[in-house]
Design an enzyme around this catalytic site. Structure first.
Site, PDB file in Angstrom:
ATOM      1  N   LYS A  11     -79.445  24.321 -14.558  1.00  0.00           N
ATOM      2  CA  LYS A  11     -78.878  25.618 -14.995  1.00  0.00           C
ATOM      3  C   LYS A  11     -77.728  26.009 -14.077  1.00  0.00           C
ATOM      4  O   LYS A  11     -77.716  25.676 -12.875  1.00  0.00           O
ATOM      5  CB  LYS A  11     -79.940  26.717 -15.063  1.00  0.00           C
ATOM      6  CG  LYS A  11     -80.512  27.202 -13.728  1.00  0.00           C
ATOM      7  CD  LYS A  11     -79.739  28.317 -13.082  1.00  0.00           C
ATOM      8  CE  LYS A  11     -80.056  28.342 -11.594  1.00  0.00           C
ATOM      9  NZ  LYS A  11     -79.402  29.188 -10.729  1.00  0.00           N
ATOM     10  N   PRO A  98     -79.496  17.624  -8.073  1.00  0.00           N
ATOM     11  CA  PRO A  98     -79.681  17.762  -6.634  1.00  0.00           C
ATOM     12  C   PRO A  98     -80.689  18.871  -6.306  1.00  0.00           C
ATOM     13  O   PRO A  98     -80.760  19.886  -7.015  1.00  0.00           O
ATOM     14  CB  PRO A  98     -78.286  18.133  -6.124  1.00  0.00           C
ATOM     15  CG  PRO A  98     -77.343  17.773  -7.195  1.00  0.00           C
ATOM     16  CD  PRO A  98     -78.101  17.794  -8.490  1.00  0.00           C
ATOM     17  N   VAL A  99     -81.457  18.642  -5.247  1.00  0.00           N
ATOM     18  CA  VAL A  99     -82.526  19.567  -4.845  1.00  0.00           C
ATOM     19  C   VAL A  99     -81.938  20.665  -3.938  1.00  0.00           C
ATOM     20  O   VAL A  99     -81.005  20.400  -3.171  1.00  0.00           O
ATOM     21  CB  VAL A  99     -83.611  18.759  -4.095  1.00  0.00           C
ATOM     22  CG1 VAL A  99     -84.698  19.660  -3.536  1.00  0.00           C
ATOM     23  CG2 VAL A  99     -84.205  17.709  -5.027  1.00  0.00           C
ATOM     24  N   ALA A 101     -80.047  23.286  -4.538  1.00  0.00           N
ATOM     25  CA  ALA A 101     -78.602  23.242  -4.779  1.00  0.00           C
ATOM     26  C   ALA A 101     -78.092  24.436  -5.572  1.00  0.00           C
ATOM     27  O   ALA A 101     -76.909  24.536  -5.848  1.00  0.00           O
ATOM     28  CB  ALA A 101     -78.258  21.948  -5.531  1.00  0.00           C
ATOM     29  N   GLY A 105     -83.141  22.991 -10.411  1.00  0.00           N
ATOM     30  CA  GLY A 105     -83.812  21.706 -10.693  1.00  0.00           C
ATOM     31  C   GLY A 105     -85.330  21.832 -10.724  1.00  0.00           C
ATOM     32  O   GLY A 105     -85.975  21.404 -11.681  1.00  0.00           O
ATOM     33  N   GLY A 106     -85.908  22.444  -9.697  1.00  0.00           N
ATOM     34  CA  GLY A 106     -87.361  22.592  -9.638  1.00  0.00           C
ATOM     35  C   GLY A 106     -87.861  23.472 -10.771  1.00  0.00           C
ATOM     36  O   GLY A 106     -88.844  23.143 -11.447  1.00  0.00           O
ATOM     37  N   SER A 107     -87.171  24.582 -11.020  1.00  0.00           N
ATOM     38  CA  SER A 107     -87.580  25.504 -12.096  1.00  0.00           C
ATOM     39  C   SER A 107     -87.538  24.790 -13.440  1.00  0.00           C
ATOM     40  O   SER A 107     -88.412  24.974 -14.293  1.00  0.00           O
ATOM     41  CB  SER A 107     -86.617  26.692 -12.175  1.00  0.00           C
ATOM     42  OG  SER A 107     -86.634  27.395 -10.963  1.00  0.00           O
ATOM     43  N   ASP A 140     -86.489  31.394 -11.963  1.00  0.00           N
ATOM     44  CA  ASP A 140     -85.647  30.785 -12.997  1.00  0.00           C
ATOM     45  C   ASP A 140     -86.452  30.018 -14.056  1.00  0.00           C
ATOM     46  O   ASP A 140     -85.878  29.532 -15.026  1.00  0.00           O
ATOM     47  CB  ASP A 140     -84.629  29.815 -12.365  1.00  0.00           C
ATOM     48  CG  ASP A 140     -83.533  30.552 -11.616  1.00  0.00           C
ATOM     49  OD1 ASP A 140     -83.334  31.755 -11.880  1.00  0.00           O
ATOM     50  OD2 ASP A 140     -82.873  29.921 -10.769  1.00  0.00           O
TER      51      ASP A 140
HETATM   52  O1  C5P Z   1     -88.823  33.123  -7.380  1.00  0.00           O
HETATM   53  P1  C5P Z   1     -88.089  32.208  -6.464  1.00  0.00           P
HETATM   54  O2  C5P Z   1     -88.984  31.210  -5.768  1.00  0.00           O
HETATM   55  O3  C5P Z   1     -86.912  31.569  -7.108  1.00  0.00           O
HETATM   56  O4  C5P Z   1     -87.479  33.146  -5.336  1.00  0.00           O
HETATM   57  C1  C5P Z   1     -87.147  32.727  -4.043  1.00  0.00           C
HETATM   58  C2  C5P Z   1     -86.951  33.947  -3.163  1.00  0.00           C
HETATM   59  O5  C5P Z   1     -85.787  34.661  -3.579  1.00  0.00           O
HETATM   60  C3  C5P Z   1     -88.085  34.968  -3.245  1.00  0.00           C
HETATM   61  O6  C5P Z   1     -89.085  34.703  -2.307  1.00  0.00           O
HETATM   62  C4  C5P Z   1     -87.379  36.279  -2.931  1.00  0.00           C
HETATM   63  O7  C5P Z   1     -87.248  36.428  -1.528  1.00  0.00           O
HETATM   64  C5  C5P Z   1     -85.998  36.074  -3.479  1.00  0.00           C
HETATM   65  N1  C5P Z   1     -85.804  36.679  -4.815  1.00  0.00           N
HETATM   66  C6  C5P Z   1     -85.642  38.057  -4.914  1.00  0.00           C
HETATM   67  N2  C5P Z   1     -85.450  38.633  -6.150  1.00  0.00           N
HETATM   68  C7  C5P Z   1     -85.405  37.856  -7.272  1.00  0.00           C
HETATM   69  C8  C5P Z   1     -85.559  36.460  -7.180  1.00  0.00           C
HETATM   70  C9  C5P Z   1     -85.762  35.894  -5.935  1.00  0.00           C
HETATM   71  O8  C5P Z   1     -85.683  38.782  -3.916  1.00  0.00           O
HETATM   72  N3  C5P Z   1     -85.192  38.439  -8.443  1.00  0.00           N
END
Ligand code: C5P
Length: 293
Positions: A11, A98-99, A101, A105-107, A140
């Site tokens: 994405k 790529p990881v 990045a 990718g993981g999502s 994501d």
């Molecule tokens: O959900 P994800 O693992 O992608 O989020 C990684 C980090 O990004 C979360 O631990 C949080 O600190 C931050 N985040 C946030 N608000 C969001 C998405 C992510 O603060 N809407």
């Protein structure tokens, strides 16, 4: 049918805005998201021993409960209740995205596992239900369930499907370092005010099929945060514009930067030129998973 494969598309963020903080500690986001055909390959077969096993072509990725593909399978089986109790899966991930990045990718692997298990088991869960199961796995993941072109708000899980982006060529370039997500959010929080993308203008341009109206408005608030990523982005963007890009921007939490070109031919030439300086360069087109179409 006991084994299937599913593509997990990368994405890109055509725009990324942070509009506030939330009581749950997360941030309010407003993002235009786009899937592209740079993808991981996810192969899944079902087992009946209650175990989930993950293999990947990258030795440094965890293959246990820390892997988002593993978590997605667990969430899917748990979501089935009693019926999912003894189900297990063997998951093989061929990573090309790529990881760490900013390319999801993981999502996307997690979302592909949810789609694949839905098909394998003929469970007929709606896309909305898969998005709900995916939400706790990563912000994501809900977008990646249906992909394509969408507006994502809230934590990233309030989604609105938009018309597809007009066809174009895209070049993605990933500098060889990673960016700390908490650091980016901290910087944005500490600023009293910051610029915002013209997300509504972009949505109108997408509605009219005007690629130029989109490329003029590409904007990511994380790109403004000082650091190594900002310097690398500036260099890559300037080179992409020299090579004919209509617009350029950093994706997600970076450090990947992408440029939009009129067609794949131009994008291919630009990728070749950029790859002399940056090892991880890819050309891609807009895409969407076909499972729900
Ligand atoms: O959900 P994800 O693992 O992608 O989020 C990684 C980090 O990004 C979360 O631990 C949080 O600190 C931050 N985040 C946030 N608000 C969001 C998405 C992510 O603060 N809407």
């Amino acid at each position: 049918m006991n084994k299937i494969s599913e593509r997990a598309y990368a994405k890109l963020n055509l725009s990324l805005d942070v509009t506030g903080t939330r009581p749950d500690g997360y941030h309010e986001m407003r993002m235009l998201m786009q899937s592209v055909d740079l993808c991981d390959e996810v192969k899944i077969s079902l087992t009946h021993d209650g175990e989930i096993r993950v293999r990947t072509n990258l030795r440094y990725l965890p293959s246990d409960g820390r892997n988002i593909a593993w978590k997605a399978a667990r969430a899917f089986f748990d979501g089935l209740g009693e019926e999912g109790k003894n189900l297990g899966a063997e998951i093989s991930l061929k990573k090309r995205i790529p990881v760490c990045a900013g390319l999801g990718g993981g999502s996307s692997d997690g979302a592909a596992v949810l789609r694949a298990l839905n098909r394998l088991l003929d469970a007929k869960l709606s896309p909305e239900r898969l998005e709900e199961l995916g939400g706790p796995l990563g912000s994501d993941v809900p977008f990646c369930v249906r992909g394509g072109t969408q507006l994502a708000e809230g934590r990233g899980d309030e989604l609105k499907i938009l018309p597809p982006l007009p066809d174009c060529g895209i070049v993605i370039c990933k500098p060889p370092f990673s960016v700390s997500t908490p650091e980016l959010f901290r910087h944005v929080d500490e600023r009293r005010s910051h610029n915002h993308p013209d997300t509504d203008g972009m949505i109108s341009a997408i509605g009219c099929g005007e690629l130029r109206g989109v490329t003029q408005r590409l904007y990511n608030v994380f790109e403004d945060v000082p650091g190594r990523h900002r310097a690398a982005a500036a260099e890559i963007k300037s080179r992409m514009l020299d090579l004919g890009a209509m617009g350029t921007v950093m994706s997600g939490t970076g450090p990947s930067v992408f440029g939009v070109f009129e067609d794949m031919e131009q994008a291919g030439r630009a990728r070749e030129a950029l790859s002399r300086r940056w090892r991880d360069c890819f050309s891609a087109r807009p895409a969407a998973p076909d499972t729900f179409s």
